[in-house]
Scaffold this active site. Structure first.
Site, mmCIF file in Angstrom:
data_model
loop_
_atom_site.group_PDB
_atom_site.id
_atom_site.type_symbol
_atom_site.label_atom_id
_atom_site.label_comp_id
_atom_site.label_asym_id
_atom_site.label_seq_id
_atom_site.Cartn_x
_atom_site.Cartn_y
_atom_site.Cartn_z
ATOM 1 N N HIS A 155 9.354 -2.733 -21.917
ATOM 2 C CA HIS A 155 10.389 -3.397 -21.132
ATOM 3 C C HIS A 155 9.900 -3.700 -19.707
ATOM 4 O O HIS A 155 10.045 -4.822 -19.207
ATOM 5 C CB HIS A 155 11.634 -2.501 -21.103
ATOM 6 N N GLU A 156 9.309 -2.694 -19.071
ATOM 7 C CA GLU A 156 8.907 -2.890 -17.675
ATOM 8 C C GLU A 156 7.734 -3.864 -17.556
ATOM 9 O O GLU A 156 7.630 -4.598 -16.577
ATOM 10 C CB GLU A 156 8.585 -1.543 -17.017
ATOM 11 N N HIS A 158 9.101 -7.233 -17.204
ATOM 12 C CA HIS A 158 9.465 -7.583 -15.818
ATOM 13 C C HIS A 158 8.232 -7.963 -15.003
ATOM 14 O O HIS A 158 8.261 -8.916 -14.221
ATOM 15 C CB HIS A 158 10.136 -6.396 -15.120
ATOM 16 N N HIS A 200 16.516 -9.616 -17.650
ATOM 17 C CA HIS A 200 17.175 -8.935 -18.765
ATOM 18 C C HIS A 200 17.779 -9.917 -19.752
ATOM 19 O O HIS A 200 18.353 -10.928 -19.368
ATOM 20 C CB HIS A 200 18.251 -7.987 -18.234
HETATM 21 ZN ZN ZN Z 1 14.772 -3.988 -16.830
#
Ligand code: ZN
Ligand code: NAG
Ligand code: ZN
Length: 352
Positions: free
Chosen positions: A266-267, A270, A276
């Site tokens: 997930h990170e 980013h 998101h």
């Molecule tokens: Zn996030």
């Protein structure tokens, strides 16, 4: 190594930091009791709705402000402190939150909404603007992305030798990140190489406690799990979590274990520029429960990241296992509506 960052990202980051600073270091912070373990104190807000006044609603307003759902000053009185009144600002923020997290939009704190609010999540705010009708991924504000003079892009990463947790071995953490970076590299023309030179690395991974100098503060077990700042490649994990290297591989877990591999995936999203997603089944959804694993990229994640970097020529989208591929009714409704409008127009034009 050039990194393009239109200045809007700077503003967004500054706002985010300001919100965090306001919510964590405001004058009342010293007198307010420390937030209960992982937002569980919000449980008593169940069924609150417009017109309610319940102790803790002020804290919820702070939560919603931190994650981009209401301006920091809204729902406050003269003191500047958010009140415990369920006013129209809070109702609007709850509706935005419900819509973003794909919950029924009721505007009240029903059980499903509170359960979602109390779930552990990413510290990056959700307000990234909207994508198309069908796709559910978003890009970070200002559409930041890594660029280099020659393709394919090569980014270096390092796992901090000092910002660690005592119960995890450095080589095991490094192996988890290797697997996570490899998954992203499979779908875009970007490769990731590990380096020992932490200071020179494009992407710097480390475990931290509390506030640690970048404005984003960690809050102990559960609650906020991690955050990433694409602008300087920082990828930070909350050192207070019970991290499981990779759920399902037989490593010891507790009922509060968080899957490091899922959060790493997930990170990294980013760091690459993704915001998101509103789809609960994909890597870029903002929250994840203890003991949950969500480390496989889905079509939604891949379409998002390929919008920034283009496809890896060796990758076939059809090779993905895909929960978000289920036919979406809304898109058919929109499609049928368009068809109807076109038909009406044709009739009008041909009969006038
Ligand atoms: Zn996030
Ligand atoms: C950690 O790394 C060591 C050495 O690389 C390996 O033998 C061990 O199986 C790893 N542990 C886990 C839980 O992956
Ligand atoms: Zn940080």
């Amino acid at each position: 190594m050039a990194l393009m960052f239109p200045c809007r990202l700077g503003h967004a980051a500054a706002c985010f930091l300001l919100l965090v600073i306001l919510s964590c270091a405001g004058p009342a912070a010293a007198t307010r009791p420390a937030p209960a373990h992982g937002w569980h104190s919000f449980k008593r807000l169940q069924d609150a709705r417009r017109g309610s006044r319940v102790t803790g609603l002020g804290e919820l307003k702070r939560y919603l402000a931190t994650f981009g759902y209401m301006p920091a000053g809204a729902g406050a009185e003269h003191s500047g402190e958010p009140t415990d009144a369920f006013d129209e600002h809070l109702e609007a923020a709850v509706k935005r939150y419900q819509s973003r997290l794909s919950l029924p939009v009721t505007g009240s704190l029903d059980a499903a909404t509170l359960n979602q609010i109390m779930s552990p999540r990413c510290g990056v705010e959700d307000d990234h603007g909207v994508s198309g009708v069908v796709s559910r991924f978003t890009l970070l504000k200002g559409k930041p992305k890594w660029t280099q003079r020659s393709e394919p892009i090569v980014l270096s990463y390092a796992v901090s030798p000092t910002a660690t947790v005592s119960y995890l071995r450095h080589d095991n953490v490094s192996a988890v990140f290797r697997r996570a970076f490899d998954r992203w590299a499979l779908v875009i023309p970007v490769s990731f190489v590990e380096t020992d030179d932490y200071d020179a690395a494009d992407i710097k991974v480390g475990f931290y406690k509390g506030s640690h100098g970048d404005g984003g503060s960690f809050d102990g077990p559960l609650g906020v799990l991690a955050h990433a700042l694409p602008k300087n490649g920082r990828l930070h994990l909350d050192a207070s979590e019970q991290w499981a290297l990779s759920l399902g591989d037989g490593t010891a877990t507790t009922s509060e274990s968080i899957d490091l591999e899922s959060v790493a995936m997930h990170e990294i999203g980013h760091v690459l520029g993704l915001g998101h997603s509103t789809s609960p089944h994909v890597v870029m959804y903002p929250s994840i429960k203890a003991l949950q694993k969500r480390a496989d990229l889905t079509v939604d994640d891949v379409q998002g990241v390929q919008m920034l970097y283009g496809p890896n020529p060796n990758f076939r989208l059809s090779s993905l296992h895909n929960p978000s591929m289920a036919p979406e009714r809304t898109s058919w409704v929109v499609f049928s509506a368009r068809l109807l409008v076109s038909a009406v127009l044709v009739i009008l034009v041909t009969h006038l």
